[in-house]
Design a protein around this motif. Structure first.
Motif, PDB file in Angstrom:
ATOM      1  N   SER A  28       0.815  -1.211   0.000  1.00  0.00           N
ATOM      2  CA  SER A  28       0.000   0.000   0.000  1.00  0.00           C
ATOM      3  C   SER A  28       0.851   1.263   0.000  1.00  0.00           C
ATOM      4  O   SER A  28       0.500   2.247  -0.618  1.00  0.00           O
ATOM      5  CB  SER A  28      -0.936   0.008   1.203  1.00  0.00           C
ATOM      6  N   GLY A  29       1.942   1.244   0.705  1.00  0.00           N
ATOM      7  CA  GLY A  29       2.825   2.393   0.748  1.00  0.00           C
ATOM      8  C   GLY A  29       2.241   3.558   1.512  1.00  0.00           C
ATOM      9  O   GLY A  29       1.155   3.488   2.079  1.00  0.00           O
ATOM     10  N   VAL A  30       2.973   4.624   1.557  1.00  0.00           N
ATOM     11  CA  VAL A  30       2.579   5.857   2.208  1.00  0.00           C
ATOM     12  C   VAL A  30       2.533   6.916   1.124  1.00  0.00           C
ATOM     13  O   VAL A  30       3.528   7.153   0.442  1.00  0.00           O
ATOM     14  CB  VAL A  30       3.597   6.250   3.303  1.00  0.00           C
ATOM     15  N   LYS A  31       1.401   7.566   0.921  1.00  0.00           N
ATOM     16  CA  LYS A  31       1.243   8.549  -0.140  1.00  0.00           C
ATOM     17  C   LYS A  31       1.202   9.943   0.465  1.00  0.00           C
ATOM     18  O   LYS A  31       0.285  10.296   1.197  1.00  0.00           O
ATOM     19  CB  LYS A  31      -0.049   8.280  -0.919  1.00  0.00           C
ATOM     20  N   ILE A  32       2.257  10.717   0.192  1.00  0.00           N
ATOM     21  CA  ILE A  32       2.333  12.114   0.606  1.00  0.00           C
ATOM     22  C   ILE A  32       2.788  12.873  -0.627  1.00  0.00           C
ATOM     23  O   ILE A  32       3.928  12.732  -1.048  1.00  0.00           O
ATOM     24  CB  ILE A  32       3.336  12.306   1.765  1.00  0.00           C
ATOM     25  N   ASP A  33       1.887  13.631  -1.228  1.00  0.00           N
ATOM     26  CA  ASP A  33       2.209  14.283  -2.498  1.00  0.00           C
ATOM     27  C   ASP A  33       3.490  15.091  -2.446  1.00  0.00           C
ATOM     28  O   ASP A  33       4.331  14.985  -3.326  1.00  0.00           O
ATOM     29  CB  ASP A  33       1.049  15.160  -2.968  1.00  0.00           C
ATOM     30  N   ASP A  34       3.642  15.931  -1.443  1.00  0.00           N
ATOM     31  CA  ASP A  34       4.823  16.782  -1.329  1.00  0.00           C
ATOM     32  C   ASP A  34       5.436  16.559   0.045  1.00  0.00           C
ATOM     33  O   ASP A  34       4.972  17.114   1.038  1.00  0.00           O
ATOM     34  CB  ASP A  34       4.441  18.248  -1.539  1.00  0.00           C
ATOM     35  N   PHE A  35       6.480  15.740   0.098  1.00  0.00           N
ATOM     36  CA  PHE A  35       7.093  15.393   1.380  1.00  0.00           C
ATOM     37  C   PHE A  35       7.737  16.607   2.036  1.00  0.00           C
ATOM     38  O   PHE A  35       7.743  16.724   3.256  1.00  0.00           O
ATOM     39  CB  PHE A  35       8.109  14.267   1.191  1.00  0.00           C
ATOM     40  N   VAL A  36       8.243  17.539   1.241  1.00  0.00           N
ATOM     41  CA  VAL A  36       8.852  18.755   1.780  1.00  0.00           C
ATOM     42  C   VAL A  36       7.790  19.559   2.527  1.00  0.00           C
ATOM     43  O   VAL A  36       7.994  19.963   3.667  1.00  0.00           O
ATOM     44  CB  VAL A  36       9.500  19.597   0.660  1.00  0.00           C
ATOM     45  N   ALA A  37       6.653  19.780   1.894  1.00  0.00           N
ATOM     46  CA  ALA A  37       5.565  20.531   2.534  1.00  0.00           C
ATOM     47  C   ALA A  37       5.058  19.802   3.775  1.00  0.00           C
ATOM     48  O   ALA A  37       4.805  20.428   4.811  1.00  0.00           O
ATOM     49  CB  ALA A  37       4.426  20.765   1.544  1.00  0.00           C
TER      50      ALA A  37
ATOM     51  N   CYS B 252      23.535   8.634   7.635  1.00  0.00           N
ATOM     52  CA  CYS B 252      23.044   7.322   7.206  1.00  0.00           C
ATOM     53  C   CYS B 252      24.066   6.614   6.318  1.00  0.00           C
ATOM     54  O   CYS B 252      24.517   7.155   5.311  1.00  0.00           O
ATOM     55  CB  CYS B 252      21.733   7.508   6.445  1.00  0.00           C
ATOM     56  N   THR B 253      24.409   5.395   6.690  1.00  0.00           N
ATOM     57  CA  THR B 253      25.326   4.601   5.867  1.00  0.00           C
ATOM     58  C   THR B 253      24.590   3.553   5.045  1.00  0.00           C
ATOM     59  O   THR B 253      25.065   3.146   4.001  1.00  0.00           O
ATOM     60  CB  THR B 253      26.389   3.896   6.737  1.00  0.00           C
ATOM     61  N   ASN B 254      23.425   3.122   5.489  1.00  0.00           N
ATOM     62  CA  ASN B 254      22.653   2.102   4.779  1.00  0.00           C
ATOM     63  C   ASN B 254      21.288   2.677   4.414  1.00  0.00           C
ATOM     64  O   ASN B 254      20.472   2.959   5.281  1.00  0.00           O
ATOM     65  CB  ASN B 254      22.480   0.850   5.640  1.00  0.00           C
ATOM     66  N   ALA B 255      21.059   2.832   3.111  1.00  0.00           N
ATOM     67  CA  ALA B 255      19.781   3.380   2.645  1.00  0.00           C
ATOM     68  C   ALA B 255      19.070   2.413   1.701  1.00  0.00           C
ATOM     69  O   ALA B 255      18.276   2.827   0.866  1.00  0.00           O
ATOM     70  CB  ALA B 255      20.013   4.717   1.960  1.00  0.00           C
ATOM     71  N   GLN B 256      19.334   1.122   1.845  1.00  0.00           N
ATOM     72  CA  GLN B 256      18.673   0.140   0.990  1.00  0.00           C
ATOM     73  C   GLN B 256      17.166   0.210   1.176  1.00  0.00           C
ATOM     74  O   GLN B 256      16.674   0.152   2.300  1.00  0.00           O
ATOM     75  CB  GLN B 256      19.146  -1.273   1.330  1.00  0.00           C
ATOM     76  N   HIS B 257      16.440   0.353   0.088  1.00  0.00           N
ATOM     77  CA  HIS B 257      14.970   0.373   0.080  1.00  0.00           C
ATOM     78  C   HIS B 257      14.378   1.488   0.946  1.00  0.00           C
ATOM     79  O   HIS B 257      13.186   1.476   1.235  1.00  0.00           O
ATOM     80  CB  HIS B 257      14.387  -0.960   0.553  1.00  0.00           C
ATOM     81  N   ALA B 258      15.160   2.456   1.375  1.00  0.00           N
ATOM     82  CA  ALA B 258      14.733   3.431   2.381  1.00  0.00           C
ATOM     83  C   ALA B 258      13.497   4.231   1.978  1.00  0.00           C
ATOM     84  O   ALA B 258      12.634   4.495   2.801  1.00  0.00           O
ATOM     85  CB  ALA B 258      15.872   4.383   2.717  1.00  0.00           C
ATOM     86  N   LEU B 259      13.405   4.644   0.724  1.00  0.00           N
ATOM     87  CA  LEU B 259      12.318   5.531   0.316  1.00  0.00           C
ATOM     88  C   LEU B 259      11.323   4.848  -0.608  1.00  0.00           C
ATOM     89  O   LEU B 259      10.475   5.506  -1.207  1.00  0.00           O
ATOM     90  CB  LEU B 259      12.903   6.781  -0.362  1.00  0.00           C
ATOM     91  N   GLY B 260      11.405   3.544  -0.698  1.00  0.00           N
ATOM     92  CA  GLY B 260      10.644   2.787  -1.675  1.00  0.00           C
ATOM     93  C   GLY B 260       9.139   2.917  -1.610  1.00  0.00           C
ATOM     94  O   GLY B 260       8.494   3.086  -2.623  1.00  0.00           O
ATOM     95  N   SER B 261       8.576   2.826  -0.462  1.00  0.00           N
ATOM     96  CA  SER B 261       7.115   2.885  -0.371  1.00  0.00           C
ATOM     97  C   SER B 261       6.619   4.235   0.120  1.00  0.00           C
ATOM     98  O   SER B 261       5.474   4.384   0.505  1.00  0.00           O
ATOM     99  CB  SER B 261       6.593   1.771   0.549  1.00  0.00           C
ATOM    100  N   LEU B 262       7.510   5.221   0.103  1.00  0.00           N
ATOM    101  CA  LEU B 262       7.098   6.593   0.391  1.00  0.00           C
ATOM    102  C   LEU B 262       6.806   7.232  -0.957  1.00  0.00           C
ATOM    103  O   LEU B 262       7.680   7.685  -1.664  1.00  0.00           O
ATOM    104  CB  LEU B 262       8.202   7.366   1.108  1.00  0.00           C
ATOM    105  N   HIS B 263       5.554   7.209  -1.341  1.00  0.00           N
ATOM    106  CA  HIS B 263       5.151   7.721  -2.642  1.00  0.00           C
ATOM    107  C   HIS B 263       4.906   9.219  -2.530  1.00  0.00           C
ATOM    108  O   HIS B 263       3.896   9.669  -2.018  1.00  0.00           O
ATOM    109  CB  HIS B 263       3.910   6.974  -3.141  1.00  0.00           C
ATOM    110  N   THR B 264       5.891   9.958  -2.999  1.00  0.00           N
ATOM    111  CA  THR B 264       5.832  11.410  -2.967  1.00  0.00           C
ATOM    112  C   THR B 264       6.378  11.945  -4.279  1.00  0.00           C
ATOM    113  O   THR B 264       7.181  11.292  -4.934  1.00  0.00           O
ATOM    114  CB  THR B 264       6.620  11.992  -1.772  1.00  0.00           C
TER     115      THR B 264
END
Length: 174
Positions: A17-26, A40-52
């Protein structure tokens, strides 16, 4: 401020389902949230389901692992990211061929720091000319054996003189 040292699967959602935030900055500004990846040294898959559509500053200057950074668990659903205001890179930032593979709608990205490892934007066919030049201008000079993979669609957006900026630094364009 939230300063993860390990962002492995940070926004990853198994159910798709992910997380839907149109504008993550806002969203961050409205909620007084600071997300700082500078340690951060490990960013594997970090932003994958953050749909922005919009990320502000992504400081991955210490990241040595960034496989599938924008991987979306929703198969068939392209990652919605279109803009990254600033992507901070350093000599230790280790890109993987899949770091930007799922950011297929990425149009605008501005780099700072230096790109000193192989990097692949071939799936990001919507990149604007200024974004491509930001990538090329931040490639480390005096390298050998390193490749910046832009793909034929992006290479067609550049002049021979602009491509020469990368090759004169020692990079192979693909």
């Amino acid at each position: 401020p939230i300063r993860p040292t390990n962002a492995y699967l940070m926004f990853y959602v198994n159910d798709g389902s992910g997380v839907k935030i149109d504008d993550f900055v806002a969203f961050c500004e409205e909620n007084n949230v600071v997300l700082d990846f500078s340690q951060c040294t490990n960013a594997q898959h970090a932003l994958g389901s953050l749909h922005t559509c919009h990320h502000g500053i992504l400081d991955f200057s210490k990241a040595t692992s960034m496989e599938q950074l924008f991987y979306s668990h929703q198969f068939g659903q392209p990652q919605s990211i279109t803009t990254i205001d600033e992507f901070i890179s350093s000599e230790v930032t280790n890109y993987h061929s899949s770091t930007f593979q799922f950011a297929i709608n990425l149009t605008n990205i501005t780099f700072s720091g230096v790109i000193a490892k192989n990097i692949d934007f071939s799936k990001c066919t919507k990149l604007a000319h200024d974004s491509l030049m930001s990538i090329i201008n931040h490639l480390k000079s005096g390298v050998s054996g390193l490749t910046v993979t832009l793909g034929s669609t992006n290479l067609a957006k550049l002049t021979d003189a602009e491509k020469a900026i990368a090759t004169e630094k020692g990079w192979t364009l693909a």
